[in-house]
Each structure stands twice: as structure tokens, then as C-alpha cells.
Design a protein around this motif. Structure first.
Motif, PDB file in Angstrom:
ATOM      1  N   GLU A  45       0.827  -1.200   0.000  1.00 25.11           N
ATOM      2  CA  GLU A  45       0.000   0.000   0.000  1.00 25.11           C
ATOM      3  C   GLU A  45       0.864   1.254   0.000  1.00 25.11           C
ATOM      4  O   GLU A  45       1.865   1.330   0.702  1.00 25.11           O
ATOM      5  CB  GLU A  45      -0.890  -0.033   1.241  1.00 25.11           C
ATOM      6  CG  GLU A  45      -2.030   0.912   1.191  1.00 25.11           C
ATOM      7  CD  GLU A  45      -2.986   0.659   2.329  1.00 25.11           C
ATOM      8  OE1 GLU A  45      -4.071   1.228   2.283  1.00 25.11           O
ATOM      9  OE2 GLU A  45      -2.660  -0.088   3.250  1.00 25.11           O
ATOM     10  N   ASP A  46       0.458   2.227  -0.794  1.00 24.78           N
ATOM     11  CA  ASP A  46       1.171   3.496  -0.865  1.00 24.78           C
ATOM     12  C   ASP A  46       0.839   4.314   0.388  1.00 24.78           C
ATOM     13  O   ASP A  46      -0.340   4.507   0.709  1.00 24.78           O
ATOM     14  CB  ASP A  46       0.746   4.251  -2.125  1.00 24.78           C
ATOM     15  CG  ASP A  46       1.513   5.534  -2.323  1.00 24.78           C
ATOM     16  OD1 ASP A  46       2.619   5.641  -1.786  1.00 24.78           O
ATOM     17  OD2 ASP A  46       0.998   6.425  -3.032  1.00 24.78           O
ATOM     18  N   PRO A  47       1.840   4.789   1.131  1.00 25.87           N
ATOM     19  CA  PRO A  47       1.565   5.551   2.362  1.00 25.87           C
ATOM     20  C   PRO A  47       0.750   6.815   2.116  1.00 25.87           C
ATOM     21  O   PRO A  47      -0.070   7.196   2.946  1.00 25.87           O
ATOM     22  CB  PRO A  47       2.952   5.902   2.883  1.00 25.87           C
ATOM     23  CG  PRO A  47       3.877   4.932   2.252  1.00 25.87           C
ATOM     24  CD  PRO A  47       3.261   4.556   0.940  1.00 25.87           C
ATOM     25  N   GLU A  49      -1.584   7.247  -0.194  1.00 18.63           N
ATOM     26  CA  GLU A  49      -2.980   6.847  -0.375  1.00 18.63           C
ATOM     27  C   GLU A  49      -3.613   6.463   0.957  1.00 18.63           C
ATOM     28  O   GLU A  49      -4.773   6.770   1.214  1.00 18.63           O
ATOM     29  CB  GLU A  49      -3.069   5.682  -1.354  1.00 18.63           C
ATOM     30  CG  GLU A  49      -2.769   6.050  -2.785  1.00 18.63           C
ATOM     31  CD  GLU A  49      -2.845   4.862  -3.716  1.00 18.63           C
ATOM     32  OE1 GLU A  49      -3.278   3.771  -3.278  1.00 18.63           O
ATOM     33  OE2 GLU A  49      -2.480   5.021  -4.888  1.00 18.63           O
ATOM     34  N   LYS A  50      -2.844   5.789   1.799  1.00 17.41           N
ATOM     35  CA  LYS A  50      -3.374   5.388   3.107  1.00 17.41           C
ATOM     36  C   LYS A  50      -3.686   6.612   3.952  1.00 17.41           C
ATOM     37  O   LYS A  50      -4.737   6.680   4.597  1.00 17.41           O
ATOM     38  CB  LYS A  50      -2.365   4.491   3.826  1.00 17.41           C
ATOM     39  CG  LYS A  50      -2.886   3.966   5.136  1.00 17.41           C
ATOM     40  CD  LYS A  50      -1.909   3.013   5.780  1.00 17.41           C
ATOM     41  CE  LYS A  50      -2.473   2.487   7.086  1.00 17.41           C
ATOM     42  NZ  LYS A  50      -1.549   1.575   7.744  1.00 17.41           N
ATOM     43  N   ALA A  51      -2.805   7.609   3.934  1.00 25.71           N
ATOM     44  CA  ALA A  51      -3.034   8.833   4.707  1.00 25.71           C
ATOM     45  C   ALA A  51      -4.247   9.582   4.182  1.00 25.71           C
ATOM     46  O   ALA A  51      -5.065  10.085   4.969  1.00 25.71           O
ATOM     47  CB  ALA A  51      -1.798   9.723   4.649  1.00 25.71           C
ATOM     48  N   ARG A  53      -6.838   8.272   2.672  1.00 27.68           N
ATOM     49  CA  ARG A  53      -8.023   7.500   3.048  1.00 27.68           C
ATOM     50  C   ARG A  53      -8.359   7.707   4.527  1.00 27.68           C
ATOM     51  O   ARG A  53      -9.526   7.862   4.892  1.00 27.68           O
ATOM     52  CB  ARG A  53      -7.784   6.025   2.742  1.00 27.68           C
ATOM     53  CG  ARG A  53      -9.007   5.182   2.944  1.00 27.68           C
ATOM     54  CD  ARG A  53      -8.877   3.754   2.456  1.00 27.68           C
ATOM     55  NE  ARG A  53      -7.600   3.127   2.709  1.00 27.68           N
ATOM     56  CZ  ARG A  53      -6.690   2.877   1.785  1.00 27.68           C
ATOM     57  NH1 ARG A  53      -6.904   3.232   0.546  1.00 27.68           N
ATOM     58  NH2 ARG A  53      -5.547   2.282   2.095  1.00 27.68           N
ATOM     59  N   GLU A  54      -7.328   7.756   5.378  1.00 31.09           N
ATOM     60  CA  GLU A  54      -7.560   7.991   6.808  1.00 31.09           C
ATOM     61  C   GLU A  54      -8.161   9.375   7.050  1.00 31.09           C
ATOM     62  O   GLU A  54      -9.051   9.530   7.890  1.00 31.09           O
ATOM     63  CB  GLU A  54      -6.251   7.840   7.584  1.00 31.09           C
ATOM     64  CG  GLU A  54      -5.706   6.431   7.605  1.00 31.09           C
ATOM     65  CD  GLU A  54      -6.588   5.469   8.369  1.00 31.09           C
ATOM     66  OE1 GLU A  54      -7.260   5.897   9.333  1.00 31.09           O
ATOM     67  OE2 GLU A  54      -6.616   4.285   7.990  1.00 31.09           O
ATOM     68  N   ARG A  55      -7.680  10.399   6.318  1.00 29.87           N
ATOM     69  CA  ARG A  55      -8.251  11.749   6.457  1.00 29.87           C
ATOM     70  C   ARG A  55      -9.702  11.766   6.020  1.00 29.87           C
ATOM     71  O   ARG A  55     -10.551  12.381   6.669  1.00 29.87           O
ATOM     72  CB  ARG A  55      -7.445  12.744   5.609  1.00 29.87           C
ATOM     73  CG  ARG A  55      -6.167  13.208   6.250  1.00 29.87           C
ATOM     74  CD  ARG A  55      -5.581  14.400   5.514  1.00 29.87           C
ATOM     75  NE  ARG A  55      -5.399  14.146   4.089  1.00 29.87           N
ATOM     76  CZ  ARG A  55      -4.306  13.626   3.540  1.00 29.87           C
ATOM     77  NH1 ARG A  55      -3.288  13.298   4.295  1.00 29.87           N
ATOM     78  NH2 ARG A  55      -4.225  13.454   2.230  1.00 29.87           N
ATOM     79  N   GLU A  56      -9.999  11.079   4.918  1.00 32.77           N
ATOM     80  CA  GLU A  56     -11.378  11.045   4.433  1.00 32.77           C
ATOM     81  C   GLU A  56     -12.297  10.351   5.435  1.00 32.77           C
ATOM     82  O   GLU A  56     -13.410  10.806   5.693  1.00 32.77           O
ATOM     83  CB  GLU A  56     -11.439  10.332   3.084  1.00 32.77           C
ATOM     84  CG  GLU A  56     -12.810  10.347   2.462  1.00 32.77           C
ATOM     85  CD  GLU A  56     -12.842   9.696   1.091  1.00 32.77           C
ATOM     86  OE1 GLU A  56     -13.920   9.684   0.496  1.00 32.77           O
ATOM     87  OE2 GLU A  56     -11.797   9.211   0.629  1.00 32.77           O
TER      88      GLU A  56
END
Length: 90
Positions: A45-47, A49-51, A53-56
């Protein structure tokens, strides 16, 4: 072409095909265990993209909290019910 030349060409074609299949599977994350069972591994997983998604998810949770607060306010319950009924009648 002799018989043995044809045999050697067939073996070479088979080997190249096997190598290309394994290479394709490796790029797609498919691994084979010692019993020959294939398993698809999740891609890394791209960090960034993960960040994102977490913000969303955090933003959506905050919106849900606001909506819950709006719906559960006691002082405007009758007005809110009237608005919902008027929207339902349209």
C-alpha cells in the motif's frame, strides 16, 4: 530440420513459456507454496494513499457526528418533523 532439432526447440519453447508465466504471476502478486497452491498476496500500500483515506474517514466520521447532533436536538424536533413531512409530500 531433424527430429532432435524439433525436440530441442519444443523444450526451449516450453521453458521460455514457463519463465514468462512465473514472471507474469510475480508481477501480479501470485505466489505458489510448496504444495503447488497459488495464493494472491495483497499489493503493498502506498503511504500517501493510506493517509488520504484515513483523512477522508475522519472527515466522514465528523460529518456523521454533526448529523447525529442535528437529528437529536430536542428543541427543533417538531420543526424537523414538519420539514421531513413536507419533503415527503412533494
Amino acid at each position: 530440420m531433424s527430429f532432435w532439432t524439433a525436440i530441442v526447440l519444443i523444450v526451449i519453447i516450453g521453458c521460455v513459456t514457463s519463465v514468462l508465466q512465473e514472471r507474469y504471476k510475480g508481477k501480479r502478486g501470485v505466489t505458489t507454496d510448496w504444495m503447488g497452491n497459488e495464493r494472491i498476496n495483497a499489493p503493498l500500500e502506498d503511504p500517501a494513499e493510506k493517509a488520504a483515506r484515513e483523512r477522508e474517514i475522519a472527515d466522514l466520521r465528523e460529518r456523521v457526528k454533526v448529523l447525529e447532533r442535528i437529528i437529536t436536538e430536542d428543541r427543533d424536533t417538531k420543526r424537523l418533523s414538519a420539514e421531513i413531512d413536507s419533503l415527503r409530500d412533494r
